[in-house]
Design a protein around this motif. Sequence first.
Motif, PDB file in Angstrom:
ATOM      1  N   THR A 102      29.418  18.382  26.390  1.00  0.00           N
ATOM      2  CA  THR A 102      28.096  17.776  26.221  1.00  0.00           C
ATOM      3  C   THR A 102      27.758  17.633  24.737  1.00  0.00           C
ATOM      4  O   THR A 102      27.279  16.580  24.296  1.00  0.00           O
ATOM      5  N   ALA A 103      28.007  18.681  23.964  1.00  0.00           N
ATOM      6  CA  ALA A 103      27.735  18.619  22.518  1.00  0.00           C
ATOM      7  C   ALA A 103      28.578  17.529  21.868  1.00  0.00           C
ATOM      8  O   ALA A 103      28.079  16.763  21.026  1.00  0.00           O
ATOM      9  N   THR A 104      29.835  17.425  22.263  1.00  0.00           N
ATOM     10  CA  THR A 104      30.711  16.398  21.698  1.00  0.00           C
ATOM     11  C   THR A 104      30.227  15.003  22.065  1.00  0.00           C
ATOM     12  O   THR A 104      30.200  14.102  21.223  1.00  0.00           O
ATOM     13  N   ALA A 105      29.819  14.821  23.317  1.00  0.00           N
ATOM     14  CA  ALA A 105      29.313  13.512  23.747  1.00  0.00           C
ATOM     15  C   ALA A 105      28.093  13.103  22.929  1.00  0.00           C
ATOM     16  O   ALA A 105      27.988  11.952  22.480  1.00  0.00           O
ATOM     17  N   MET A 109      27.857   9.831  20.428  1.00  0.00           N
ATOM     18  CA  MET A 109      26.854   8.774  20.598  1.00  0.00           C
ATOM     19  C   MET A 109      26.011   8.611  19.337  1.00  0.00           C
ATOM     20  O   MET A 109      25.716   7.481  18.917  1.00  0.00           O
ATOM     21  N   VAL A 110      25.653   9.725  18.714  1.00  0.00           N
ATOM     22  CA  VAL A 110      24.895   9.661  17.456  1.00  0.00           C
ATOM     23  C   VAL A 110      25.754   9.003  16.376  1.00  0.00           C
ATOM     24  O   VAL A 110      25.261   8.163  15.602  1.00  0.00           O
ATOM     25  N   ASP A 115      26.731   4.689  12.770  1.00  0.00           N
ATOM     26  CA  ASP A 115      27.769   3.826  12.193  1.00  0.00           C
ATOM     27  C   ASP A 115      27.337   2.366  12.260  1.00  0.00           C
ATOM     28  O   ASP A 115      27.474   1.617  11.293  1.00  0.00           O
ATOM     29  N   VAL A 116      26.825   1.960  13.412  1.00  0.00           N
ATOM     30  CA  VAL A 116      26.423   0.562  13.582  1.00  0.00           C
ATOM     31  C   VAL A 116      25.196   0.250  12.726  1.00  0.00           C
ATOM     32  O   VAL A 116      25.159  -0.766  12.026  1.00  0.00           O
ATOM     33  N   LEU A 117      24.197   1.120  12.765  1.00  0.00           N
ATOM     34  CA  LEU A 117      22.949   0.822  12.055  1.00  0.00           C
ATOM     35  C   LEU A 117      23.035   0.987  10.545  1.00  0.00           C
ATOM     36  O   LEU A 117      22.213   0.433   9.815  1.00  0.00           O
ATOM     37  N   LEU A 136      32.112   5.541  22.111  1.00  0.00           N
ATOM     38  CA  LEU A 136      31.390   5.544  23.389  1.00  0.00           C
ATOM     39  C   LEU A 136      32.292   5.849  24.586  1.00  0.00           C
ATOM     40  O   LEU A 136      31.877   6.599  25.480  1.00  0.00           O
ATOM     41  N   PRO A 137      33.536   5.331  24.638  1.00  0.00           N
ATOM     42  CA  PRO A 137      34.418   5.760  25.732  1.00  0.00           C
ATOM     43  C   PRO A 137      34.718   7.268  25.695  1.00  0.00           C
ATOM     44  O   PRO A 137      34.738   7.915  26.745  1.00  0.00           O
TER      45      PRO A 137
END
Length: 174
Positions: A102-105, A109-110, A115-117, A136-137
């Motif tokens: 869960t922490a890794t997910a 996602m963050v 990275d995108v923004l 994301l995968p």
Amino acid sequence: MTRDPEDLFEKLDALVRPAAEPENAVLTDSARVVRWTGPVFALCSVILLPWTVYIGESLPSRQVSPNFDTAWAGFDVMLIVTLAGTAYFALRRSRYLSTAATATAVLLMVDAWFDVLTSPAGQPLPSILLALAIELPLASVCLWLSYHTQQLAERRIVLLLRRQRRGSRAGRRT
């Protein structure tokens, strides 16, 4: 009029019953910290809503940060630690896999989001591709691992409860 906080939490416990999960049939966690966390975190999330709107409206869209490199390197170290922890707990088939995954997910996602923004103006494509192809995968796999590990823990508890009941019945027959 002073009220004992424990009275408040007993009333809250009466309103919100523990989840109907097998582990709660064995032992419900009634630690003070757990009982306080639900209401306090709910309040924090409500308070955070207007703050988020304020921040979104008031912060500048462009900011130069003197520690940008250190912030990203530190974030990547955290990501390395959670990935390694998830790998370790998966290899060990540990009950802690759910927490690590869960922490890794969340960090993945963050990472994808920022990275995108924060990609250079007019050059978001490499960051978008990295997010869609890798981050994301991997986050999805981590969320599945977390869910699967929780389901497995629940099945184990159900099996233990069945064994306990069989043992109780066998003990009564003799």
